[in-house]
Design an enzyme around this catalytic site. Structure first.
Site: not given
Length: 268
Positions: A177, A209, A211-214
């Site tokens: 990412k 932002t 929790g974006t990766g989760c």
């Protein structure tokens, strides 16, 4: 009349603030349309201001949760998030391998959005050696990729060598990412057997932002559980998290969460 719905499993930590971890995964799985199951690895004490502590669960309890779901309900795709310790990494790897889970997305969570460590340094070798060889896809951000690959990433030109290094540990594909780059873009690098390509995205300026990766990894997992091909699942997951960021929630006094349930809220 009963029907079987696709099942996704989140193997991750609990976020008391609800914005990341298993809570974000559950909301994302439901929004995409799969049945959500969990194996909790740790209980964190956190809110929008940060993580003030966590308690890792006993590795045997974590593995038993995975086996309980696999043996009774069945799992079409799973994802890992916070694994906390080398002992949990090994226990999870053994349970996944024994369960024959057909698709695994690894979100190599090591640091929270606020900079708090969520993975013991000595667990990195276990992650490389035990979890990555089982992975259909690994979804590191740039700091996580630097840890896994052992290299510095200063710009886009450094991303492909890092992704290749991560893939050399045995995973099928890598989605590195690019959100941490300072060039103003939000493009991610996808690498698999067929080569590499940029998955384009638009950067949304937002202070919220968490929790974006989760949410991204959970959305990809859900689409894999639905039977979609990996690249299509990645593109769909990218689109999903973009909407979730666009509709992020300004709650709490710190970094608010992205909203995987934005479409349901918008329809009220």
């Amino acid at each position: 009349m009963t029907r079987r719905v696709p099942v996704a499993l989140s193997i991750a930590g609990s976020d008391s603030g609800g914005g990341a971890g298993v809570q974000a995964d559950l909301n994302t799985f439901g929004a995409v349309g799969v049945f959500a199951t969990t194996a909790i690895t740790a209980v964190t004490v956190q809110n929008t201001r940060g993580v003030s502590g966590f308690q890792a669960l006993d590795p045997s309890t974590v593995a038993a949760q995975v086996r309980a779901v696999v043996d009774d309900i069945g799992v079409d795709a799973a994802k890992t998030g916070m694994l906390a310790s080398p002992e949990i990494v090994v226990a999870v790897a053994d349970a996944i391998a024994a369960g024959g889970i057909p698709a695994l997305v690894v979100d190599p969570v090591s640091v929270s959005k606020h900079g708090h460590a969520l993975l013991a340094p000595e667990a990195v070798d276990a992650l490389r050696g035990r979890i990555l060889p089982l992975a259909t896809l690994v979804t590191p951000n740039i700091p996580e990729a630097e840890v896994l690959a052992g290299v510095r990433i200063r710009g886009r030109d450094d991303m492909l060598p890092a992704a290749e290094r991560i893939r050399s540990f045995g995973c099928e594909a890598v989605l590195l990412k690019g959100g941490h780059l300072e060039d103003g873009g939000a493009d991610d690098l996808f690498l698999d057997d067929a080569g590499s390509e940029w998955i384009r995205g638009r950067r949304i300026e937002s202070p919220n932002t968490h929790g974006t990766g989760c949410v991204l990894s959970a959305a990809i997992t859900a689409h894999l559980a639905l039977g979609e091909e990996l690249r299509h699942a990645v593109v769909a997951g990218k689109a999903f998290v973009t909407h979730a960021i666009e509709h992020a929630l300004a709650i709490g006094g710190g970094i608010g969460p992205v909203d995987p349930l934005w479409e349901r809220r918008a329809g009220r």
